[in-house]
Design a protein around this motif. Sequence first.
Motif, PDB file in Angstrom:
ATOM      1  N   UNK A 149       0.884  -1.044   0.081  1.00 52.60           N
ATOM      2  CA  UNK A 149      -0.132  -0.071  -0.160  1.00 52.60           C
ATOM      3  C   UNK A 149       0.672   1.475   0.067  1.00 52.60           C
ATOM      4  N   UNK A 150       2.006   1.299   0.728  1.00 57.37           N
ATOM      5  CA  UNK A 150       2.868   2.458   0.804  1.00 57.37           C
ATOM      6  C   UNK A 150       3.435   2.629  -0.686  1.00 57.37           C
ATOM      7  N   UNK A 151       3.842   1.378  -1.273  1.00 57.08           N
ATOM      8  CA  UNK A 151       4.567   1.688  -2.653  1.00 57.08           C
ATOM      9  C   UNK A 151       3.267   2.304  -3.765  1.00 57.08           C
ATOM     10  N   UNK A 152       2.180   1.717  -3.570  1.00 54.52           N
ATOM     11  CA  UNK A 152       1.189   2.333  -4.366  1.00 54.52           C
ATOM     12  C   UNK A 152       0.741   3.986  -4.021  1.00 54.52           C
ATOM     13  N   UNK A 153       0.793   4.193  -2.912  1.00 52.95           N
ATOM     14  CA  UNK A 153       0.680   5.561  -2.712  1.00 52.95           C
ATOM     15  C   UNK A 153       1.716   6.245  -3.243  1.00 52.95           C
ATOM     16  N   UNK A 154       2.950   6.006  -2.520  1.00 54.09           N
ATOM     17  CA  UNK A 154       4.164   6.706  -3.067  1.00 54.09           C
ATOM     18  C   UNK A 154       4.292   6.729  -4.491  1.00 54.09           C
ATOM     19  N   UNK A 155       4.252   6.063  -5.318  1.00 58.01           N
ATOM     20  CA  UNK A 155       4.074   6.002  -6.852  1.00 58.01           C
ATOM     21  C   UNK A 155       3.308   7.204  -7.189  1.00 58.01           C
ATOM     22  N   UNK A 156       1.822   7.056  -6.857  1.00 56.77           N
ATOM     23  CA  UNK A 156       0.976   7.993  -7.115  1.00 56.77           C
ATOM     24  C   UNK A 156       1.378   9.406  -6.750  1.00 56.77           C
ATOM     25  N   UNK A 157       2.076   9.823  -5.660  1.00 53.29           N
ATOM     26  CA  UNK A 157       2.617  10.935  -5.083  1.00 53.29           C
ATOM     27  C   UNK A 157       3.735  11.345  -6.040  1.00 53.29           C
TER      28      UNK A 157
ATOM     29  N   UNK B  83       2.923  12.916  -9.161  1.00 56.96           N
ATOM     30  CA  UNK B  83       1.979  14.057  -8.874  1.00 56.96           C
ATOM     31  C   UNK B  83       0.648  13.839  -9.329  1.00 56.96           C
ATOM     32  N   UNK B  84       0.261  12.684  -8.815  1.00 52.67           N
ATOM     33  CA  UNK B  84      -1.202  12.414  -9.367  1.00 52.67           C
ATOM     34  C   UNK B  84      -2.031  12.499  -7.838  1.00 52.67           C
ATOM     35  N   UNK B  85      -1.310  12.719  -6.615  1.00 51.12           N
ATOM     36  CA  UNK B  85      -2.213  12.870  -5.514  1.00 51.12           C
ATOM     37  C   UNK B  85      -2.950  14.094  -5.401  1.00 51.12           C
ATOM     38  N   UNK B  86      -4.287  14.048  -4.985  1.00 50.95           N
ATOM     39  CA  UNK B  86      -5.205  15.060  -5.031  1.00 50.95           C
ATOM     40  C   UNK B  86      -4.741  15.951  -3.684  1.00 50.95           C
TER      41      UNK B  86
ATOM     42  N   UNK C  85       6.697  15.694   6.459  1.00 49.18           N
ATOM     43  CA  UNK C  85       6.390  15.277   4.966  1.00 49.18           C
ATOM     44  C   UNK C  85       5.033  14.802   4.708  1.00 49.18           C
ATOM     45  N   UNK C  86       4.536  15.021   3.744  1.00 44.02           N
ATOM     46  CA  UNK C  86       3.033  14.648   3.421  1.00 44.02           C
ATOM     47  C   UNK C  86       3.411  12.966   3.206  1.00 44.02           C
ATOM     48  N   UNK C  87       4.514  12.447   2.793  1.00 47.32           N
ATOM     49  CA  UNK C  87       4.411  11.073   2.574  1.00 47.32           C
ATOM     50  C   UNK C  87       4.550  10.448   3.899  1.00 47.32           C
ATOM     51  N   UNK C  88       4.881  10.983   5.076  1.00 53.69           N
ATOM     52  CA  UNK C  88       4.720  10.356   6.402  1.00 53.69           C
ATOM     53  C   UNK C  88       3.144  10.017   6.788  1.00 53.69           C
ATOM     54  N   UNK C  89       2.487  10.699   6.262  1.00 58.55           N
ATOM     55  CA  UNK C  89       1.147  10.281   6.247  1.00 58.55           C
ATOM     56  C   UNK C  89       0.611   9.106   5.431  1.00 58.55           C
ATOM     57  N   UNK C  90       1.364   9.236   4.138  1.00 54.65           N
ATOM     58  CA  UNK C  90       0.811   8.180   3.483  1.00 54.65           C
ATOM     59  C   UNK C  90       1.274   6.871   3.997  1.00 54.65           C
ATOM     60  N   UNK C  91       2.357   7.004   4.594  1.00 56.46           N
ATOM     61  CA  UNK C  91       3.169   5.575   5.206  1.00 56.46           C
ATOM     62  C   UNK C  91       2.169   5.312   6.443  1.00 56.46           C
TER      63      UNK C  91
ATOM     64  N   UNK D  13      -6.552   3.539  -0.325  1.00 57.20           N
ATOM     65  CA  UNK D  13      -5.070   3.752  -0.425  1.00 57.20           C
ATOM     66  C   UNK D  13      -4.715   4.943  -1.186  1.00 57.20           C
ATOM     67  N   UNK D  14      -4.985   4.744  -2.566  1.00 57.09           N
ATOM     68  CA  UNK D  14      -4.674   5.688  -3.427  1.00 57.09           C
ATOM     69  C   UNK D  14      -5.559   7.104  -3.507  1.00 57.09           C
ATOM     70  N   UNK D  15      -6.463   7.210  -2.407  1.00 53.00           N
ATOM     71  CA  UNK D  15      -7.219   8.249  -2.221  1.00 53.00           C
ATOM     72  C   UNK D  15      -6.347   9.445  -1.305  1.00 53.00           C
TER      73      UNK D  15
END
Length: 218
Positions: free
Chosen positions: A20-28, A31-34, A85-91, A134-136
């Motif tokens: 799930x972290x890989x999916x969210x990080x790839x989207x981030x 630059x596809x993160x909302x 970092x916003x990625x911390x919340x994705x993690x 996850x990708x939300x």
Amino acid sequence: MTARPRIVGALAGLLATAWFFVLALARFNQAKATSYDLTIFSQAAAAWRRGELPRSFVRGPDTLLADHFSPATAVFAPVWALWSDPRALLLTQAVCLGLAVGIVVAVTHARLGPAAAGWVLLTALLGRMLVAGDIFDVHEVALAVPLMAALGWALLEQRLPAAVLASLGLVLVKEDLGLTVVAAGAVWWWLRGRGRRALAEERCSSRSASPGSRWPSR
């Protein structure tokens, strides 16, 4: 629950967290993160970190608790302190989803066997429900996912303290999850009633089968 289901559940949880972290990080990274919710919760995490009520200029000057009663988002504060970092919340969200997957896989393995646990893991990793969440990007509802899994386990095992703790956690995630807690209470009442009826029937059967309970023959 024996050690083997717990080990399988832990491994499944680690795998799901990484996935799930890989999916969210790839989207981030693409630059596809909302930016809307990710910005809101990043600013909320920063506010919690400063010891303030969560706020975001995206939603206005009022505290975010006026919009949704979600004090559970305070768990973002130590995460933000370690990695601002916003990625911390994705993690963090990935960890929540992975923890829920681990609990469900462990319970399934203990009750239905390894094959069923494998199908549950595959469905969790590739199914639309968790992947879409996850990708939300980030949402406070992710904090409720492991609590829901723990509550389900507690109901199945009839562990009242664990059920109470999970229910308390749920009502701190979002105000409308109180309805879920009420439903869980109804399930608990039904399971306990069914257990009492089964115990009463077993006692009646054992008494009727005992030699002392039979009428003497003439």
